[in-house]
Design a protein around this motif. Structure first.
Motif, short mmCIF file in Angstrom:
data_model
loop_
_atom_site.label_atom_id
_atom_site.label_comp_id
_atom_site.label_asym_id
_atom_site.label_seq_id
_atom_site.Cartn_x
_atom_site.Cartn_y
_atom_site.Cartn_z
N SER A 79 41.90 31.95 95.70
CA SER A 79 42.96 32.89 96.07
C SER A 79 44.20 32.61 95.22
CB SER A 79 43.30 32.74 97.55
OG SER A 79 44.36 33.60 97.93
N GLY A 80 44.53 33.56 94.35
CA GLY A 80 45.70 33.41 93.49
C GLY A 80 45.65 32.17 92.62
N LEU A 81 44.45 31.80 92.18
CA LEU A 81 44.25 30.56 91.43
C LEU A 81 44.79 30.68 90.01
CD1 LEU A 81 42.93 27.69 91.31
CD2 LEU A 81 40.87 28.84 90.46
N THR A 82 45.66 29.76 89.63
CA THR A 82 46.12 29.65 88.25
C THR A 82 45.68 28.31 87.71
OG1 THR A 82 48.08 31.02 88.67
CG2 THR A 82 48.12 29.65 86.71
N VAL A 122 46.53 28.59 81.60
CA VAL A 122 45.48 29.15 80.76
C VAL A 122 45.04 30.52 81.28
CG1 VAL A 122 43.10 28.85 79.96
CG2 VAL A 122 44.67 26.90 79.99
N ALA A 123 44.89 30.63 82.60
CA ALA A 123 44.44 31.89 83.19
C ALA A 123 44.88 31.96 84.64
CB ALA A 123 42.92 32.01 83.10
N PRO A 161 44.52 22.56 90.30
CA PRO A 161 45.03 23.88 89.90
C PRO A 161 46.55 23.85 89.75
CG PRO A 161 44.50 23.88 92.23
CD PRO A 161 44.03 22.55 91.69
N LEU A 162 47.07 24.74 88.94
CA LEU A 162 48.53 24.84 88.82
C LEU A 162 49.12 25.59 90.01
CD1 LEU A 162 48.95 25.72 85.03
CD2 LEU A 162 48.84 23.47 86.13
N ASN A 163 48.32 26.50 90.56
CA ASN A 163 48.78 27.27 91.71
C ASN A 163 47.57 27.89 92.40
OD1 ASN A 163 50.58 28.33 93.50
ND2 ASN A 163 51.43 29.88 92.13
N GLY A 164 47.77 28.33 93.63
CA GLY A 164 46.70 28.99 94.36
C GLY A 164 45.77 28.01 95.05
#
Length: 335
Positions: free
Chosen positions: A11-14, A27-28, A64-67
């Motif tokens: 969910s909202g993974l960065t 990266v994505a 992960p950076l976020n999410g």
């Protein structure tokens, strides 16, 4: 179709990595993805787009950076490594080459989340190992040392180790990277078969576009811009996602055949009339020799491809004149 069990979703993974002491590089993302039991999912994309970073993040090796990532109903970040090891089997590109390790011992290492580092195998462990050996067809290798195996044989043994781990999710990072064509085909077919027969989710990164289009239940298609398109292989072909992801000068994805055309568009056009393999490969030969092929009416130059196997004929018509050739080579030389 029956509803599929959602095994993993984001969910909202960065995703990204540390680019300096106080810097991170995304990266994505944000990515909203799902993995289902019984599916083979192929992760495709150009080099450097972040495929390995995504696999490492999903498997818990990288933060992960976020999410968020949810695995079998639980947040991945809250699970201990031992708990993750009972949910995810990971096969990386690096082969294990140890002259002192035999095949059965390597496959047995898949039971470490249950047996511990002492490696004492119970009857349940041995049953899981035997089932993994049978499923991957590695019975013939059991008496051999790892360093005596070919790359294809070694990759099957690594898959057997992952199967012995008996997790609902198996992740493989470019498992066909060092294999010859027959071995690549065999491994991809085996992975497709295992997903169906064992109801496990299998996620792999690969550059085997043609094979992925044939065996994948879903494709995750990453691009260098950090975007990811997910869907049925056929959907991604029809909506232009493949063309966008791999578009480079002089290379075009042909949605009609599912292949890449590496040749520049020809200056002269030929109307190819015929069906079956002979007409298909005649078109391929013409494109390679600098022609454009079409079935539109009104072209001056037309070739009729008829017959079967050893009785094939190429009838070339131009300006109300016709010539017939009994071989493709003869026909091409006449152009």
């Amino acid at each position: 179709m029956a509803a599929q069990t959602s095994l993993l979703y984001t969910s909202g993974l960065t995703i990204g990595y540390q680019a300096g002491k106080n810097k991170v590089k995304a990266v994505a993302g944000p990515l909203n993805l799902e993995l289902h039991a019984g599916q083979l999912v192929c992760l495709l994309g150009p080099n450097g787009c972040g495929k390995s970073t995504l696999l490492r993040t999903i498997s818990g090796l990288q933060h992960p950076l976020n999410g968020g990532i949810t695995l079998d109903g639980k947040e991945l970040k809250k699970l201990k490594p031992a708990q993750i090891a009972r949910k995810i089997s990971l096969v990386l590109t690096d082969n294990i080459r140890s002259g002192n390790l035999d095949v059965y011992s390597l496959i047995s290492l898949g039971r470490y989340p249950y047996s511990g580092w002492l490696g004492i195998l119970t009857e349940k462990d041995k049953t899981a190992i035997d089932q993994a050996i049978k499923a991957t067809g590695t019975e013939a290798f059991l008496g051999r040392k790892i360093d005596s195996l070919s790359d294809g044989e070694c990759q099957k043994v690594m898959l057997a180790r992952a199967m012995a781990q008996d997790t609902p999710l198996i992740i493989l990072d470019e498992p066909t990277a060092h294999l010859d064509l027959p071995s690549r085909i065999q491994l991809m077919r085996l992975l497709h078969q295992l997903a169906k027969e064992t109801n496990k989710a299998i996620l792999l990164s690969t550059h085997e576009l043609d094979l992925a289009l044939q065996v994948a239940d879903q494709i995750w298609l990453m691009s260098n811009g950090g975007q990811l398109a997910a869907g049925l292989p056929e959907e991604l072909v029809l909506n232009g996602s493949f063309q966008h992801a791999f578009d480079k000068d002089g290379i075009a994805f042909d949605a009609a055949t599912g292949t890449f055309n590496i040749h520049y568009e020809g200056k002269r056009s030929i109307n190819v009339i015929g069906e079956g393999a002979a007409a298909f490969w005649t078109k391929k030969a013409l494109v390679r020799n600098g022609f454009s092929t079409t079935q539109a009416e009104g072209n001056v130059l037309t070739v009729f491809v008829t017959g079967k196997e050893s009785d094939l004929l190429w009838k070339l018509e131009e300006n109300n004149k016709s010539s017939t050739y009994t071989s493709l080579r003869e026909f091409l030389n006449a152009l």
